[in-house]
Enzyme design. Structure first.
Site, short mmCIF file in Angstrom:
data_model
loop_
_atom_site.label_atom_id
_atom_site.label_comp_id
_atom_site.label_asym_id
_atom_site.label_seq_id
_atom_site.Cartn_x
_atom_site.Cartn_y
_atom_site.Cartn_z
N VAL A 282 0.80 -1.22 0.00
CA VAL A 282 0.00 0.00 0.00
C VAL A 282 0.83 1.27 0.00
O VAL A 282 0.28 2.37 -0.13
CB VAL A 282 -0.99 0.03 1.18
CG1 VAL A 282 -2.01 -1.10 1.07
CG2 VAL A 282 -0.26 -0.01 2.52
N SER B 274 -7.70 5.96 14.38
CA SER B 274 -7.23 5.48 15.68
C SER B 274 -7.66 6.45 16.76
O SER B 274 -7.91 7.63 16.50
CB SER B 274 -5.70 5.38 15.67
OG SER B 274 -5.18 5.16 16.97
N TYR C 267 2.54 8.90 13.67
CA TYR C 267 1.38 8.02 13.50
C TYR C 267 0.09 8.74 13.89
O TYR C 267 -0.92 8.68 13.18
CB TYR C 267 1.58 6.77 14.36
CG TYR C 267 0.45 5.76 14.32
CD1 TYR C 267 0.43 4.74 13.39
CD2 TYR C 267 -0.58 5.82 15.27
CE1 TYR C 267 -0.60 3.80 13.38
CE2 TYR C 267 -1.60 4.88 15.26
CZ TYR C 267 -1.60 3.87 14.32
OH TYR C 267 -2.62 2.95 14.31
N ALA C 268 0.13 9.44 15.01
CA ALA C 268 -1.06 10.15 15.49
C ALA C 268 -1.50 11.21 14.48
O ALA C 268 -2.69 11.37 14.19
CB ALA C 268 -0.78 10.80 16.85
N LYS D 245 -3.07 9.51 11.46
CA LYS D 245 -4.40 8.99 11.75
C LYS D 245 -5.43 10.12 11.87
O LYS D 245 -6.60 9.94 11.52
CB LYS D 245 -4.37 8.15 13.02
CG LYS D 245 -3.71 6.79 12.85
CD LYS D 245 -4.40 5.93 11.81
CE LYS D 245 -3.88 4.51 11.80
NZ LYS D 245 -4.52 3.66 10.76
N ILE E 224 -6.12 -2.53 20.90
CA ILE E 224 -6.52 -3.83 20.34
C ILE E 224 -5.32 -4.76 20.35
O ILE E 224 -4.21 -4.38 19.94
CB ILE E 224 -7.06 -3.68 18.90
CG1 ILE E 224 -8.17 -2.64 18.85
CG2 ILE E 224 -7.56 -5.04 18.39
CD1 ILE E 224 -9.37 -2.92 19.71
#
Length: 290
Positions: free
Chosen positions: A60, A139, A152-153, A156, A185
């Site tokens: 991806v 997220s 990452y934050a 997202k 998770i």
């Protein structure tokens, strides 16, 4: 059999949330094109799943690979009904004061750009399909710091805004676009980018699973199937009036600081109340002594 006769694309399908979602959609009648860079895991998933699961190797971070995935699914089945843009990893871990440009770009490509082009290359095959739906993975990290590395934050959070913009763009084609925001998770996302032996990753994942049971108000760790069920809802006819929004599935971890749901957690107010009681007791003792 909510998805009988439907063609579904799921990225990052070889493990965790993607695997659980693939199995659910296949059990409920969909033809699932399960993509991943993990060919061994993907082929195993296709061989062992109940229903029609077709593995496609896809990266991806490469838009051409995403386009090839969408084109293949459409050519084999006549179109695409649902896309679950799930593939991602934790990305670069340094804070904003230490991260390098290439680390930032790598994280954005994997977490945010992949979703954008998953939508871009699926839409031509989704126009005119009754009930067409796209679900993107964001997220709880999108709502504030402290849940993940910074890059990452931010990526997202971008997925959330992209979801709203895409929902507006695609409303004219009757394509719904929503996001899901997983909490803690139990998957391998926390250790997948660590440069440690596999046996140490296994031990770390077990420790994380143990800790996660006490990380939020719901007193158990989140499981991939918790997210799979939410994705299935957003993709189903039951959510036909839902678009441009996100569904938080986090066991309550974002409802507030720990002291608001854990009675054993000390709070500032409890401390002030204790000081007040001590002051009253001292004053009473002084009065009694007089």
């Amino acid at each position: 059999m909510r998805f009988a006769g439907k063609t579904v694309i799921i990225t990052g399908a070889a493990s965790g949330i993607g695997l659980a979602t693939t199995q659910l959609f296949a059990r409920e009648g969909a033809t699932v094109f399960a993509s991943d860079i993990d060919s061994v895991g993907g082929e195993k998933l296709a061989a062992e799943s109940e229903g029609d699961v077709r593995f496609v190797h896809s990266d991806v971070t490469d838009p051409a690979s995403i386009k090839a995935l969408m084109d293949k699914a459409a050519s084999e089945t006549g179109g695409i009904d649902t896309v679950f843009n799930n593939a991602a990893a934790g990305g670069a871990r340094p804070g904003i004061d230490e991260i390098e440009p290439e680390e930032w770009d790598m994280t954005m490509d994997l977490v945010l750009r992949s979703v954008a082009f998953g939508i871009r290359y699926a839409v031509p095959h989704m126009k005119g399909r009754k009930g067409a739906s796209i679900v993107n993975v964001s997220s709880v990290a999108a709502v504030g710091p402290g849940y993940s590395p910074t890059a990452y934050a931010v990526a997202k959070a971008g997925v959330l805004h992209l979801t709203k913009c895409a929902a507006a763009d695609l409303a004219q084609h009757d394509i719904r676009v929503n996001a899901i925001q997983p909490g803690f998770i139990n998957t391998n996302i926390f250790t997948s980018t660590l440069e440690i032996p596999d046996e140490m990753k296994t031990m770390a994942n077990a420790a994380i699973a143990q800790l996660s049971s006490n990380a939020q108000p719901v007193k158990r760790g989140g499981q991939p199937n918790d997210i799979a069920e939410a994705v299935a809802y957003l993709a189903s006819e039951a959510a036909s009036f839902v678009t441009g929004t996100s569904l938080i599935v986090d066991g309550g971890i974002t409802i507030g600081p720990r002291h608001c749901w854990d009675p054993e957690e000390e709070t500032l107010f409890a401390g002030l109340e204790a000081m007040e009681e001590q002051a009253k007791a001292a004053a009473a003792a002084d009065a009694a002594g007089q």
